[in-house]
Design an enzyme around this catalytic site. Structure first.
Site, PDB file in Angstrom:
ATOM      1  N   HIS A 189       0.812  -1.215   0.000  1.00  0.00           N
ATOM      2  CA  HIS A 189       0.000   0.000   0.000  1.00  0.00           C
ATOM      3  C   HIS A 189       0.851   1.274   0.000  1.00  0.00           C
ATOM      4  O   HIS A 189       0.365   2.339  -0.379  1.00  0.00           O
ATOM      5  CB  HIS A 189      -0.987  -0.002   1.175  1.00  0.00           C
ATOM      6  N   ASP A 246       8.204  -7.612   8.041  1.00  0.00           N
ATOM      7  CA  ASP A 246       6.986  -6.802   7.934  1.00  0.00           C
ATOM      8  C   ASP A 246       7.210  -5.520   7.150  1.00  0.00           C
ATOM      9  O   ASP A 246       6.347  -5.113   6.357  1.00  0.00           O
ATOM     10  CB  ASP A 246       6.474  -6.468   9.336  1.00  0.00           C
ATOM     11  N   HIS A 251       7.829  -2.505   2.306  1.00  0.00           N
ATOM     12  CA  HIS A 251       7.643  -1.067   2.137  1.00  0.00           C
ATOM     13  C   HIS A 251       8.947  -0.306   1.898  1.00  0.00           C
ATOM     14  O   HIS A 251       9.073   0.456   0.928  1.00  0.00           O
ATOM     15  CB  HIS A 251       6.964  -0.469   3.370  1.00  0.00           C
TER      16      HIS A 251
END
Length: 477
Positions: A189, A246, A251
């Site tokens: 995202h 994570d 990201h």
């Protein structure tokens, strides 16, 4: 309130959207609000159905719809009941798991028959959103194949994409057993955020920046995503992943790819992802001696965390890209839970100019990109301090996009990415070769993890991390 008609965007085929994990936190905070906002803007297909699924039923369809309505009320300001009602009319729930998806398959086909023109279903597409724990991903994919739910389908896969190099390869093989790569949308995202996409516009559309975006002018790059929140009920998830899996392998590495890529010929899926893949191919595997892991004090007090857990909640590391543009420029990546601030900041630190005119008192300039919902760009400069003497002082030149750029038509990250899946637009999604190479880069740290340091909540992490960045970190200095 008036809403634009669907004619304001291209016509989309009828869709049946299947959301696994539909009663979970992600669906409540992001997916259903994203669908609501797309509906309010007239961006969803004229004909669609949404089928939530999971192992445990929330009750009847009406009870599930009420649960979704409550989630919308918590996430959406000024909820329009008319838009919400129209969305919820198309929402239902069907239980399923990796062992038994027969009822779900029947529900999907029944919905397709309702949507199909003249009773035909060939023109109805499927969007399957897999928001499930890593251990459940491969069995769920196999179930989709057995039940033939992958026909005419686009599969959205949530991170992490495996937990190491071997499991990432196994996950990719499981996907390729039932779908082609063109059907897979690995969602990150961060790539859907307007501020992140603006990195490309800022660099390539402005002659002020592009000529200096290289090792000749830049001393270091920092990609800093601290979080001030703790676990927030995600103890069991963090015990199975940790901060490196994570955040770093997803990201922050994707942000590095966007900052460092060479100019693509066009802004499209193949060109942009080829350019990003070339950056990852040029990355050195991480050196565990240049990686600092941390765990915030009190982490083990969570009921879902082992009393002797060594899982990291913090990572800071030094990365290198061995190509002509970036050779010898360190990239510093940092992220962690329960830190002093919640920020998303990229800092390009320029080399100090070689000049004797100011007796060696010249400091380096920094270009600071704040990747918030209201993105800002700051350039830290040296200027003359007002007064009779030639003394230098730091000055900041700022661009506030919310004030200086016409509002346009901004979309929240999940909203944008859901729309892209409906369109079949893959530019902002991660390709399988990117995933594999990133795990190759991270694998040395997984094979030989450094010591996990304890750090105070509300701090900037362990002292070893503060000492890692050449010249110090922009945040927390």
């Amino acid at each position: 309130m008036t809403h634009p008609s669907s004619s304001t965007t291209e016509a989309l085929a009828p869709h049946v959207m299947v959301l696994f994990g539909a009663t979970g936190d992600l669906a409540a905070r992001k997916l259903f609000p994203g669908l609501y906002r797309l509906a309010a803007q007239g961006r969803l297909p004229d004909e669609y159905a949404v089928i939530g699924s999971g192992r445990h039923s929330p009750g009847s369809d009406d009870e599930f719809r009420e649960q979704v309505r409550e989630a919308l009320g918590e996430s959406v300001e000024d909820l329009d009941d008319e838009v919400a009602d129209a969305l919820l009319e198309r929402v239902s729930f069907c239980t399923s798991d990796a062992d038994d998806g027969a009822d779900l398959a029947a529900a999907v086909r029944a919905a397709e028959e309702d949507l199909g023109a003249d009773g035909g279903t060939d023109g109805v597409r499927r969007l399957v959103y897999l928001s499930v724990p890593p251990a459940a991903m491969e069995p769920m994919i196999a179930m989709l194949g057995r039940e033939e739910l992958t026909e005419r389908a686009r599969l959205v896969v949530e991170k992490p994409f495996g937990l190491d190099l071997d499991s990432a390869r196994e996950l990719d093989a499981a996907l390729k057993e039932v779908v082609d790569e063109e059907q897979v949308f690995r969602i990150d995202h961060f790539l859907g955020k307007e501020a992140v996409q603006n990195i490309l516009a800022l660099r390539f559309a402005n002659g002020l920046f592009e000529p200096s975006w290289n090792a000749r002018h830049i001393d270091s790059v920092q990609i800093d995503v601290p979080e001030d929140l703790g676990l927030e009920g995600r103890g069991s998830f963090y015990e199975s992943t940790g901060a490196l899996r994570d955040m770093i392998s997803t990201h922050l590495t994707q942000l590095l790819g966007l900052v460092a890529l060479e100019e693509a010929c066009r802004f499209d899926a193949d060109e942009l992802r080829d350019a990003k893949s070339a950056v990852f191919a040029a990355m050195r595997p991480l050196d565990p001696s240049r990686v600092v892991l941390g765990q915030f004090e009190g982490y083990r007090d969570d009921e879902d965390v082992a009393d002797d857990s060594e899982v990291e909640t913090f990572v800071a590391l030094e990365a290198w890209i061995d190509n002509d543009r970036w050779r010898d420029v360190p990239f510093y990546l940092r992220t962690g839970k329960a830190l002093a601030e919640g920020r998303r900041t990229i800092t390009l630190r320029f080399r100090t100019p070689h000049t004797d005119i100011f007796n060696g008192s010249v400091a380096c300039n920094e270009l600071v990109l704040e990747l918030t919902d209201q993105p800002q760009v700051h350039v830290e400069l040296q200027a003359k301090k007002p007064g009779p003497d030639m003394d230098l002082v730091k000055a900041v030149m700022s661009l506030d996009f919310a004030e200086d750029v016409d509002e346009g038509d901004p979309l929240e990250a999940y909203e944008r990415l859901l729309l892209d899946v409906l369109r079949g637009e893959r530019t902002l999604f991660t390709r399988s070769d990117e995933v594999e190479r990133i795990w190759e880069v991270c694998q040395p740290v997984l094979d030989a993890p450094p010591e996990v340091h304890s750090y105070e909540q509300g701090s900037w992490g362990p002292q070893a991390a503060l000492d890692l960045a050449r010249g110090g970190w922009h945040l927390g200095r």
